[in-house]
Design a protein around this motif. Structure first.
Motif, PDB file in Angstrom:
ATOM      1  N   ASN A  79      10.431  98.741 110.270  1.00 16.07           N
ATOM      2  CA  ASN A  79       9.195  99.439 109.913  1.00 16.07           C
ATOM      3  C   ASN A  79       7.972  98.691 110.418  1.00 16.07           C
ATOM      4  O   ASN A  79       6.997  99.308 110.825  1.00 16.07           O
ATOM      5  CB  ASN A  79       9.116  99.666 108.402  1.00 16.07           C
ATOM      6  CG  ASN A  79       9.986 100.819 107.966  1.00 16.07           C
ATOM      7  OD1 ASN A  79       9.868 101.917 108.480  1.00 16.07           O
ATOM      8  ND2 ASN A  79      10.884 100.568 107.037  1.00 16.07           N
ATOM      9  N   ASN A  80       8.004  97.364 110.380  1.00 17.44           N
ATOM     10  CA  ASN A  80       6.898  96.575 110.925  1.00 17.44           C
ATOM     11  C   ASN A  80       6.756  96.809 112.422  1.00 17.44           C
ATOM     12  O   ASN A  80       5.633  96.926 112.928  1.00 17.44           O
ATOM     13  CB  ASN A  80       7.098  95.086 110.638  1.00 17.44           C
ATOM     14  CG  ASN A  80       6.728  94.707 109.226  1.00 17.44           C
ATOM     15  OD1 ASN A  80       6.034  95.446 108.534  1.00 17.44           O
ATOM     16  ND2 ASN A  80       7.202  93.571 108.779  1.00 17.44           N
ATOM     17  N   ASP A  81       7.892  96.883 113.118  1.00 22.45           N
ATOM     18  CA  ASP A  81       7.859  97.142 114.561  1.00 22.45           C
ATOM     19  C   ASP A  81       7.282  98.530 114.839  1.00 22.45           C
ATOM     20  O   ASP A  81       6.470  98.701 115.752  1.00 22.45           O
ATOM     21  CB  ASP A  81       9.263  97.024 115.172  1.00 22.45           C
ATOM     22  CG  ASP A  81       9.786  95.592 115.178  1.00 22.45           C
ATOM     23  OD1 ASP A  81       8.961  94.657 114.995  1.00 22.45           O
ATOM     24  OD2 ASP A  81      11.008  95.401 115.348  1.00 22.45           O
ATOM     25  N   GLN A  82       7.694  99.518 114.052  1.00 24.75           N
ATOM     26  CA  GLN A  82       7.169 100.874 114.225  1.00 24.75           C
ATOM     27  C   GLN A  82       5.669 100.902 113.932  1.00 24.75           C
ATOM     28  O   GLN A  82       4.900 101.546 114.646  1.00 24.75           O
ATOM     29  CB  GLN A  82       7.902 101.851 113.296  1.00 24.75           C
ATOM     30  CG  GLN A  82       9.317 102.136 113.714  1.00 24.75           C
ATOM     31  CD  GLN A  82      10.062 102.993 112.703  1.00 24.75           C
ATOM     32  OE1 GLN A  82       9.632 103.164 111.567  1.00 24.75           O
ATOM     33  NE2 GLN A  82      11.198 103.530 113.120  1.00 24.75           N
ATOM     34  N   PHE A  83       5.265 100.189 112.880  1.00 24.16           N
ATOM     35  CA  PHE A  83       3.849 100.135 112.526  1.00 24.16           C
ATOM     36  C   PHE A  83       3.043  99.503 113.651  1.00 24.16           C
ATOM     37  O   PHE A  83       1.999 100.013 114.039  1.00 24.16           O
ATOM     38  CB  PHE A  83       3.664  99.347 111.228  1.00 24.16           C
ATOM     39  CG  PHE A  83       2.227  99.144 110.849  1.00 24.16           C
ATOM     40  CD1 PHE A  83       1.481 100.193 110.333  1.00 24.16           C
ATOM     41  CD2 PHE A  83       1.621  97.908 111.021  1.00 24.16           C
ATOM     42  CE1 PHE A  83       0.147 100.016 109.999  1.00 24.16           C
ATOM     43  CE2 PHE A  83       0.294  97.723 110.684  1.00 24.16           C
ATOM     44  CZ  PHE A  83      -0.440  98.779 110.168  1.00 24.16           C
ATOM     45  N   LYS A  84       3.561  98.391 114.213  1.00 25.30           N
ATOM     46  CA  LYS A  84       2.856  97.717 115.305  1.00 25.30           C
ATOM     47  C   LYS A  84       2.755  98.641 116.519  1.00 25.30           C
ATOM     48  O   LYS A  84       1.701  98.727 117.149  1.00 25.30           O
ATOM     49  CB  LYS A  84       3.566  96.418 115.689  1.00 25.30           C
ATOM     50  CG  LYS A  84       2.810  95.619 116.730  1.00 25.30           C
ATOM     51  CD  LYS A  84       3.586  94.385 117.140  1.00 25.30           C
ATOM     52  CE  LYS A  84       2.908  93.577 118.209  1.00 25.30           C
ATOM     53  NZ  LYS A  84       2.200  94.263 119.250  1.00 25.30           N
ATOM     54  N   ALA A  85       3.826  99.360 116.825  1.00 26.37           N
ATOM     55  CA  ALA A  85       3.811 100.275 117.967  1.00 26.37           C
ATOM     56  C   ALA A  85       2.773 101.379 117.744  1.00 26.37           C
ATOM     57  O   ALA A  85       2.003 101.707 118.656  1.00 26.37           O
ATOM     58  CB  ALA A  85       5.195 100.884 118.177  1.00 26.37           C
ATOM     59  N   LEU A  86       2.726 101.938 116.541  1.00 28.96           N
ATOM     60  CA  LEU A  86       1.740 102.979 116.241  1.00 28.96           C
ATOM     61  C   LEU A  86       0.324 102.425 116.282  1.00 28.96           C
ATOM     62  O   LEU A  86      -0.593 103.087 116.762  1.00 28.96           O
ATOM     63  CB  LEU A  86       2.029 103.595 114.870  1.00 28.96           C
ATOM     64  CG  LEU A  86       3.264 104.478 114.791  1.00 28.96           C
ATOM     65  CD1 LEU A  86       3.559 104.854 113.348  1.00 28.96           C
ATOM     66  CD2 LEU A  86       3.097 105.720 115.648  1.00 28.96           C
ATOM     67  N   LYS A  87       0.161 101.205 115.800  1.00 31.93           N
ATOM     68  CA  LYS A  87      -1.157 100.562 115.823  1.00 31.93           C
ATOM     69  C   LYS A  87      -1.618 100.346 117.269  1.00 31.93           C
ATOM     70  O   LYS A  87      -2.774 100.615 117.606  1.00 31.93           O
ATOM     71  CB  LYS A  87      -1.063  99.229 115.076  1.00 31.93           C
ATOM     72  CG  LYS A  87      -2.359  98.579 114.747  1.00 31.93           C
ATOM     73  CD  LYS A  87      -2.090  97.365 113.871  1.00 31.93           C
ATOM     74  CE  LYS A  87      -3.211  96.383 113.941  1.00 31.93           C
ATOM     75  NZ  LYS A  87      -2.932  95.163 113.203  1.00 31.93           N
ATOM     76  N   ASP A  88      -0.694  99.895 118.123  1.00 33.36           N
ATOM     77  CA  ASP A  88      -1.009  99.699 119.540  1.00 33.36           C
ATOM     78  C   ASP A  88      -1.347 101.032 120.212  1.00 33.36           C
ATOM     79  O   ASP A  88      -2.286 101.126 121.005  1.00 33.36           O
ATOM     80  CB  ASP A  88       0.164  99.036 120.274  1.00 33.36           C
ATOM     81  CG  ASP A  88       0.369  97.588 119.853  1.00 33.36           C
ATOM     82  OD1 ASP A  88      -0.536  97.014 119.212  1.00 33.36           O
ATOM     83  OD2 ASP A  88       1.461  97.039 120.139  1.00 33.36           O
ATOM     84  N   GLU A  89      -0.576 102.059 119.861  1.00 32.45           N
ATOM     85  CA  GLU A  89      -0.829 103.387 120.425  1.00 32.45           C
ATOM     86  C   GLU A  89      -2.208 103.899 119.999  1.00 32.45           C
ATOM     87  O   GLU A  89      -2.953 104.451 120.802  1.00 32.45           O
ATOM     88  CB  GLU A  89       0.255 104.353 119.958  1.00 32.45           C
ATOM     89  CG  GLU A  89       0.202 105.712 120.608  1.00 32.45           C
ATOM     90  CD  GLU A  89       1.331 106.626 120.143  1.00 32.45           C
ATOM     91  OE1 GLU A  89       1.107 107.845 120.127  1.00 32.45           O
ATOM     92  OE2 GLU A  89       2.412 106.115 119.793  1.00 32.45           O
ATOM     93  N   LEU A  90      -2.551 103.671 118.747  1.00 32.73           N
ATOM     94  CA  LEU A  90      -3.865 104.087 118.249  1.00 32.73           C
ATOM     95  C   LEU A  90      -4.972 103.333 118.983  1.00 32.73           C
ATOM     96  O   LEU A  90      -5.987 103.927 119.355  1.00 32.73           O
ATOM     97  CB  LEU A  90      -3.968 103.845 116.742  1.00 32.73           C
ATOM     98  CG  LEU A  90      -5.306 104.183 116.100  1.00 32.73           C
ATOM     99  CD1 LEU A  90      -5.624 105.667 116.273  1.00 32.73           C
ATOM    100  CD2 LEU A  90      -5.307 103.813 114.630  1.00 32.73           C
ATOM    101  N   ALA A  91      -4.774 102.046 119.215  1.00 31.33           N
ATOM    102  CA  ALA A  91      -5.771 101.255 119.950  1.00 31.33           C
ATOM    103  C   ALA A  91      -5.959 101.821 121.355  1.00 31.33           C
ATOM    104  O   ALA A  91      -7.092 101.921 121.853  1.00 31.33           O
ATOM    105  CB  ALA A  91      -5.349  99.785 120.004  1.00 31.33           C
ATOM    106  N   ASN A  92      -4.850 102.209 122.005  1.00 31.43           N
ATOM    107  CA  ASN A  92      -4.932 102.805 123.342  1.00 31.43           C
ATOM    108  C   ASN A  92      -5.673 104.140 123.313  1.00 31.43           C
ATOM    109  O   ASN A  92      -6.497 104.423 124.187  1.00 31.43           O
ATOM    110  CB  ASN A  92      -3.534 103.002 123.936  1.00 31.43           C
ATOM    111  CG  ASN A  92      -2.897 101.708 124.368  1.00 31.43           C
ATOM    112  OD1 ASN A  92      -3.584 100.726 124.623  1.00 31.43           O
ATOM    113  ND2 ASN A  92      -1.580 101.682 124.416  1.00 31.43           N
ATOM    114  N   VAL A  93      -5.374 104.952 122.308  1.00 34.30           N
ATOM    115  CA  VAL A  93      -6.049 106.249 122.177  1.00 34.30           C
ATOM    116  C   VAL A  93      -7.546 106.036 121.970  1.00 34.30           C
ATOM    117  O   VAL A  93      -8.373 106.714 122.592  1.00 34.30           O
ATOM    118  CB  VAL A  93      -5.439 107.061 121.014  1.00 34.30           C
ATOM    119  CG1 VAL A  93      -6.312 108.238 120.642  1.00 34.30           C
ATOM    120  CG2 VAL A  93      -4.031 107.525 121.376  1.00 34.30           C
TER     121      VAL A  93
END
Length: 136
Positions: A79-93
């Motif tokens: 879940n931490n990995d998924q959260f980090k991936a979503l956080k990175d994706e949000l930063a890119n967006v």
């Protein structure tokens, strides 16, 4: 200590699990000897029930439906990995959005300049037309 750093006042309950080690004739820290897996899984509910019995003003409860339950450490890491991936994706967006906003701002400035140039050309044409019609 009660914290007021969020909308609802809350506290963090910290404790140290100490047992007497008869072999070494001293106290030692040992969570394994004091708590079982079941104790850890039911801690919040048990504490909530006990507080409701003792404190008449206590209504809200320990659990706020924001507490996430996990079966094991691997699930937490996943879940931490998924959260980090979503956080990175949000930063890119957000970065792309900022880039597009900057381009849009420049485009709007250029459109304003084109409109101004159009007005100047129309004004020039009107001036030329007036001069041409005014000639005998």
């Amino acid at each position: 200590m009660v914290h007021y750093d969020e909308r609802t006042p809350h506290l963090h309950y910290a404790f140290v699990l100490v047992v007497f080690d008869a072999k070494k004739d001293r106290y030692k820290v040992s969570a394994k000897q004091v708590l079982t897996r079941h104790d850890l899984q039911t801690f919040h509910d048990d504490l909530d029930q006990d507080l409701k019995k003792v404190l008449p003003f206590y209504e809200k409860g320990i659990l706020n439906n924001k507490t996430l339950t996990f079966e094991n450490v691997a699930e937490i890491k996943k879940n931490n990995d998924q959260f980090k991936a979503l956080k990175d994706e949000l930063a890119n967006v957000e970065e792309n959005s900022n880039d597009k906003k900057a381009i849009l701002k420049i485009t709007n400035q250029e459109l304003n300049e084109v409109d101004l140039a159009k007005k100047q050309i129309d004004s020039f044409k009107q001036g030329c037309l007036k001069k041409h019609l005014a000639k005998p």
